[in-house]
Scaffold this motif. Structure first.
Motif, PDB file in Angstrom:
ATOM      1  N   ILE A 183       0.840  -1.207   0.000  1.00  0.00           N
ATOM      2  CA  ILE A 183       0.000   0.000   0.000  1.00  0.00           C
ATOM      3  C   ILE A 183       0.871   1.250   0.000  1.00  0.00           C
ATOM      4  O   ILE A 183       0.626   2.197  -0.759  1.00  0.00           O
ATOM      5  N   ALA A 184       1.895   1.250   0.847  1.00  0.00           N
ATOM      6  CA  ALA A 184       2.799   2.406   0.914  1.00  0.00           C
ATOM      7  C   ALA A 184       3.560   2.573  -0.397  1.00  0.00           C
ATOM      8  O   ALA A 184       3.746   3.694  -0.886  1.00  0.00           O
ATOM      9  N   GLY A 185       3.993   1.455  -0.977  1.00  0.00           N
ATOM     10  CA  GLY A 185       4.704   1.531  -2.255  1.00  0.00           C
ATOM     11  C   GLY A 185       3.824   2.078  -3.359  1.00  0.00           C
ATOM     12  O   GLY A 185       4.267   2.880  -4.200  1.00  0.00           O
ATOM     13  N   PHE A 186       2.555   1.643  -3.367  1.00  0.00           N
ATOM     14  CA  PHE A 186       1.617   2.144  -4.377  1.00  0.00           C
ATOM     15  C   PHE A 186       1.343   3.634  -4.173  1.00  0.00           C
ATOM     16  O   PHE A 186       1.254   4.402  -5.137  1.00  0.00           O
ATOM     17  N   LEU A 187       1.231   4.042  -2.911  1.00  0.00           N
ATOM     18  CA  LEU A 187       0.910   5.437  -2.614  1.00  0.00           C
ATOM     19  C   LEU A 187       2.059   6.368  -2.969  1.00  0.00           C
ATOM     20  O   LEU A 187       1.852   7.438  -3.548  1.00  0.00           O
ATOM     21  N   PHE A 188       3.293   5.960  -2.664  1.00  0.00           N
ATOM     22  CA  PHE A 188       4.448   6.846  -2.846  1.00  0.00           C
ATOM     23  C   PHE A 188       5.316   6.479  -4.049  1.00  0.00           C
ATOM     24  O   PHE A 188       6.329   7.129  -4.305  1.00  0.00           O
ATOM     25  N   ARG A 189       4.921   5.390  -4.747  1.00  0.00           N
ATOM     26  CA  ARG A 189       5.611   4.995  -5.986  1.00  0.00           C
ATOM     27  C   ARG A 189       7.104   4.717  -5.756  1.00  0.00           C
ATOM     28  O   ARG A 189       7.930   5.038  -6.603  1.00  0.00           O
ATOM     29  N   SER A 190       7.472   4.157  -4.611  1.00  0.00           N
ATOM     30  CA  SER A 190       8.883   3.879  -4.345  1.00  0.00           C
ATOM     31  C   SER A 190       8.995   2.795  -3.280  1.00  0.00           C
ATOM     32  O   SER A 190       8.427   2.925  -2.194  1.00  0.00           O
ATOM     33  N   TRP A 191       9.726   1.695  -3.599  1.00  0.00           N
ATOM     34  CA  TRP A 191       9.893   0.633  -2.618  1.00  0.00           C
ATOM     35  C   TRP A 191      10.814   1.076  -1.487  1.00  0.00           C
ATOM     36  O   TRP A 191      10.688   0.608  -0.356  1.00  0.00           O
ATOM     37  N   ARG A 192      11.742   2.003  -1.768  1.00  0.00           N
ATOM     38  CA  ARG A 192      12.635   2.481  -0.721  1.00  0.00           C
ATOM     39  C   ARG A 192      11.878   3.335   0.298  1.00  0.00           C
ATOM     40  O   ARG A 192      12.115   3.256   1.508  1.00  0.00           O
ATOM     41  N   ILE A 193      10.961   4.128  -0.205  1.00  0.00           N
ATOM     42  CA  ILE A 193      10.137   4.934   0.708  1.00  0.00           C
ATOM     43  C   ILE A 193       9.200   4.021   1.508  1.00  0.00           C
ATOM     44  O   ILE A 193       8.952   4.238   2.696  1.00  0.00           O
ATOM     45  N   SER A 194       8.697   2.985   0.837  1.00  0.00           N
ATOM     46  CA  SER A 194       7.857   2.007   1.519  1.00  0.00           C
ATOM     47  C   SER A 194       8.619   1.374   2.682  1.00  0.00           C
ATOM     48  O   SER A 194       8.081   1.187   3.782  1.00  0.00           O
ATOM     49  N   PHE A 195       9.895   1.066   2.462  1.00  0.00           N
ATOM     50  CA  PHE A 195      10.731   0.496   3.517  1.00  0.00           C
ATOM     51  C   PHE A 195      10.906   1.491   4.661  1.00  0.00           C
ATOM     52  O   PHE A 195      10.910   1.111   5.840  1.00  0.00           O
ATOM     53  N   MET A 196      11.045   2.789   4.307  1.00  0.00           N
ATOM     54  CA  MET A 196      11.207   3.819   5.329  1.00  0.00           C
ATOM     55  C   MET A 196       9.965   3.921   6.223  1.00  0.00           C
ATOM     56  O   MET A 196      10.055   4.274   7.397  1.00  0.00           O
ATOM     57  N   ILE A 197       8.809   3.629   5.655  1.00  0.00           N
ATOM     58  CA  ILE A 197       7.581   3.659   6.453  1.00  0.00           C
ATOM     59  C   ILE A 197       7.506   2.433   7.361  1.00  0.00           C
ATOM     60  O   ILE A 197       7.112   2.518   8.525  1.00  0.00           O
ATOM     61  N   LEU A 198       7.919   1.286   6.818  1.00  0.00           N
ATOM     62  CA  LEU A 198       7.811   0.042   7.576  1.00  0.00           C
ATOM     63  C   LEU A 198       8.798  -0.023   8.737  1.00  0.00           C
ATOM     64  O   LEU A 198       8.462  -0.510   9.818  1.00  0.00           O
ATOM     65  N   LEU A 199      10.017   0.458   8.525  1.00  0.00           N
ATOM     66  CA  LEU A 199      11.068   0.303   9.530  1.00  0.00           C
ATOM     67  C   LEU A 199      10.682   0.878  10.895  1.00  0.00           C
ATOM     68  O   LEU A 199      10.833   0.196  11.922  1.00  0.00           O
ATOM     69  N   PRO A 200      10.174   2.117  10.968  1.00  0.00           N
ATOM     70  CA  PRO A 200       9.805   2.652  12.290  1.00  0.00           C
ATOM     71  C   PRO A 200       8.671   1.880  12.963  1.00  0.00           C
ATOM     72  O   PRO A 200       8.448   2.031  14.164  1.00  0.00           O
ATOM     73  N   ASN A 201       7.952   1.071  12.174  1.00  0.00           N
ATOM     74  CA  ASN A 201       6.850   0.309  12.750  1.00  0.00           C
ATOM     75  C   ASN A 201       7.218  -1.143  13.033  1.00  0.00           C
ATOM     76  O   ASN A 201       6.454  -1.859  13.687  1.00  0.00           O
ATOM     77  N   LEU A 202       8.365  -1.573  12.543  1.00  0.00           N
ATOM     78  CA  LEU A 202       8.886  -2.882  12.925  1.00  0.00           C
ATOM     79  C   LEU A 202       9.653  -2.786  14.236  1.00  0.00           C
ATOM     80  O   LEU A 202       9.668  -3.724  15.034  1.00  0.00           O
ATOM     81  N   ILE A 203      10.280  -1.628  14.448  1.00  0.00           N
ATOM     82  CA  ILE A 203      11.067  -1.426  15.672  1.00  0.00           C
ATOM     83  C   ILE A 203      10.209  -1.586  16.936  1.00  0.00           C
ATOM     84  O   ILE A 203      10.633  -2.266  17.881  1.00  0.00           O
TER      85      ILE A 203
END
Length: 754
Positions: A606-626
């Protein structure tokens, strides 16, 4: 879309939905069936279901201990106990009572086989002989009579697969008989009692948490908005949402169970989080000089996507529980996910209309309050930007330590896992663990091997003897009931009832008892063996030692079967409800990890689709995996085990925690689209969303912290661990996420050029 006309239409539609649901009259039903936590479509469950069709359900009994401080060997006490037992036998759903008061033992003599009472109190001499006979008898001591002789055990076997309502009736009738008797000391334990008391507690907690959640909301809303409409308007919306959800759950035939206790609090705090985001921005628009109509339209258009995505990701987090094999967790996940989206629908349909109908009385924010937030957010951002290396290092070190701690977490659960160990119900079960060999059924399926025609062959019985010794030694089981125990009783009978003869027979002794086996098979209170004598059961009771220890013993059991039991004579399989409960803790914990992985992938997509970037998607996921990793660290520090009641928390926490990141990133994206630099966009996002993120976190943490007041393990641990995870998430969103985003400036520039 959110003009006055469409908003009022939405308000009217909400009213129509409410009227339809009221007309359908949903009926409130509470239930608790621990078998719904069993792993469905599991080969062990299917095997046990077939097993109990041949024999019986292994936990359809109520243990009743009747006691006397001076000891039970008293004629008056035993006569009163007999009266109580006779009353139990007359109850509608009581099928049989097993106790020393009526049990008889065989005696074989020249005239055949006769049966004599094991416990006889017709005279003082007979009572004394009975006492001597029962001293340390392997079949009765610490099974039907406590070792110190202060308690007798009555095992009331109730109707097989008894319904909740019938079980409640039987349990209450037993209570009434005991309270009216002259026996002052008594204890009871069993499925019908646990099930009934669980539901009673469930009803109390459901009402308690629903009411206290509403009180909490009123307090928080007043503290945030300081106006009557800022309290009443959100409360109306949230009550509509929770009412719709509960009504739909009940109309689909779903009873409210132990997992349902959390649903009102979860839905209310999630809905309140959305309302705070909307109303905070709405007031901000009014303070900027916009008219009420313009403020409403801009607020809802601006936040619609962000709020929808936060609700969607939260719902996805819950819906991944569907991938577990436990019916209760599947239904909890699906219905809570549905409830989250229903709450979103209530917010969207009702809130704009209410805002058009009721104008705020004042919109001027306290100068001191405004300056506080400005100073706090500015100071927090400056500190974050000045200590980027320290933040990355700090989060990294704590996360690594948490990963190490996670590898040391143990999967361990108990029979009454949802109740604290000091609860009265748990204490009663532990009484039977200590005095009567256990309250937890142990069931083993046995079958004659290819080289045997029957379980009642001497070679097969030798294998059974080895198995019985292992069970008693390793499982610390009480008396073991099996075809072998029947043979031992007959051997004792051939020796004039001598206790020492309750042992494995010699070949000659075994041959002499053959004429009496058929007659003896008609006597046992248990269905021990199938009609063709090829299949049978070995049954006992053990203490509730937890699934961790049980798994270790089970591993030894399987190794013992593999190496010591000759499969040509005897085939063995562990079965029963206790085995399934222990397995469910392990299975569900493993499935939770898979479900969490699915949730992470879906949110990432969902994040990748919204922001069109897998790297940005990872940036969203990381703070929520911690936060999830840190939650593992907390569990290790507090010695909290993984089990049914804690494994579910990770998926739930992730689905809720990711909301703040989405709000932050949605606002950041809108700022960047205006052509602002990354640093300036982060600053604007931090100041505009930081307050709402902190306020919603306070609301969520306050809401979930209330759950720690619960007596239910699943509710308590959910409140504690999710609250901590949300605190960790806001730290990651407001400290780590800006640092990570600054490192992505080149990616944003490339995307802008593209």
């Amino acid at each position: 879309m959110f003009d006055k006309k469409s908003s009022l239409y939405g308000f009217g539609l909400a009213g129509l939905i409410s009227l339809i649901l009221i007309f359908l009259q949903p009926k409130v039903v509470f239930d608790y069936d621990f078998e719904q936590f069993f792993p469905q479509n599991d080969e062990d469950l299917i095997f046990y279901q077939n097993f109990r069709e041949t024999f019986e359900n292994d936990n359809d009994y109520l243990l009743i201990a009747l006691g006397r401080e001076e000891g039970v060997f008293d004629s008056a006490f035993l006569a009163e106990a007999m009266t109580v037992q006779n009353q139990f036998e007359e109850l509608e759903f009581s099928e049989e009572i097993v106790s020393l008061l009526t049990l008889e033992e065989p005696i074989i003599n020249a005239f055949g086989i006769r049966y004599t009472r094991i416990l006889n109190w017709d005279s003082e001499d007979k009572l004394a002989r009975s006492k001597e006979k029962l001293n340390d008898h392997p079949q009765y001591s610490e099974n039907l009579i406590s070792k110190d002789h202060k308690f007798l055990l009555l095992m009331l076997k109730n109707q097989q697969m008894i319904s909740k309502e019938d079980g409640d009736q039987l349990n209450q009738e037993v209570k009434n008989i005991l309270s009216k008797s002259n026996i002052s000391e008594y204890y009871t334990a069993g499925k019908i009692k646990a099930q009934g008391e669980f539901v009673d507690l469930l009803q109390e907690e459901f009402a308690f948490f629903l009411s206290i959640s509403i009180v909490l909301i009123l307090v928080l809303l007043y503290l945030i908005f300081r106006t009557w409409w800022g309290v009443v308007l959100p409360l109306v919306v949230l009550l509509f949402g929770i009412g719709w959800t509960i009504a739909i759950i009940l109309l689909t035939g779903k009873a409210l169970d132990v997992m349902s206790v959390m649903q009102p609090t979860i839905l209310l705090v999630i809905g309140l989080s959305a309302m705070v985001h909307y109303l905070t921005l709405y007031l901000q628009k009014l303070r900027q000089g916009l008219s009420k109509n313009e403020a409403i339209q801009k607020t809802f258009k601006s936040l619609f996507l962000a709020v929808f995505l936060t609700c969607l990701t939260t719902a996805l987090g819950f819906s991944t529980l569907y991938f577990t094999s436990a019916v209760s967790l599947k239904l909890f996940g699906i219905y809570t996910a549905l409830g989250v989206m229903i709450m979103f629908l209530a917010v969207i349909l009702i809130t704009p209309g209410l805002l058009y109908l009721f104008s705020p009385l004042r919109v001027v924010e306290s100068k001191g309050f405004k300056e506080f937030w400005q100073r706090a957010l500015r100071g927090s951002l400056l500190w974050t930007l000045s200590h980027k290396a320290l933040i990355v290092a700090g989060f990294g070190v704590i996360s690594i330590l948490s990963i190490i701690a996670a590898t040391d977490l143990k999967i361990n659960g108990y029979l009454l896992d949802n109740l604290p160990r000091e609860h009265e119900l748990v204490q009663e079960f532990e009484f039977f663990d200590q005095e009567f060999g256990g309250s937890k059924p142990l069931e083993i399926f046995i079958q004659a091997g290819d080289s045997a025609e029957s379980l009642l062959e001497l070679d097969v019985l030798r294998e059974l003897d080895k198995l019985e010794q292992f069970v008693q030694e390793k499982y610390q089981a009480g008396a073991v009931i099996s075809p072998l125990s029947l043979v031992k009783i007959l051997n004792q009978a051939q020796n004039a009832g001598n206790i020492k003869a309750f042992a494995f027979p010699s070949q000659g002794q075994f041959q002499r008892m053959q004429p009496y086996i058929n007659q003896a098979l008609e006597q046992p209170d248990y269905q021990l063996i199938s009609s063709d004598r090829k299949q049978g059961r070995m049954s006992s009771r053990t203490a509730d030692i937890g699934s961790l220890k049980s798994d270790a013993i089970n591993k030894e059991f399987f190794e013992f079967i593999e190496t010591e039991i000759n499969p040509d004579f005897l085939e063995v399989r562990l079965t029963g409800t206790s085995n399934l409960i222990d397995k469910s803790h392990r299975t569900i914990s493993q499935q939770m990890a898979k479900g969490l992985g699915v949730a992470i992938i879906l949110v990432g997509l969902i994040a990748g689709f919204l922001f069109r970037s897998w790297r940005i998607s990872f940036m969203i996921l990381l703070p929520n995996l911690i936060p999830l990793l840190w939650m593992c660290g907390v569990m290790w520090l507090l010695d909290i085990d993984l089990k049914l009641t804690t494994a579910v928390i990770f998926t739930v926490a992730f689905g809720i925690a990711v909301d703040d990141s989405i709000h932050f990133m949605t606002k950041l994206q809108s700022e960047l689209k205006l052509g602002k630099s990354m640093l300036y966009a982060i600053k604007r996002t931090y100041f505009e969303t930081g307050k709402a993120i902190i306020l919603t976190t306070i609301i969520l943490v306050s809401g979930f912290a209330i759950l720690t007041l619960s007596d239910f393990g699943v509710t308590f641990y959910s409140g504690l661990l999710i609250s901590l995870a949300l605190v960790f998430a806001v730290l990651a969103d407001l400290m780590l996420l800006p640092v990570l985003l600054l490192s992505m400036q080149k990616v944003w520039k490339e995307k802008r050029k593209g």
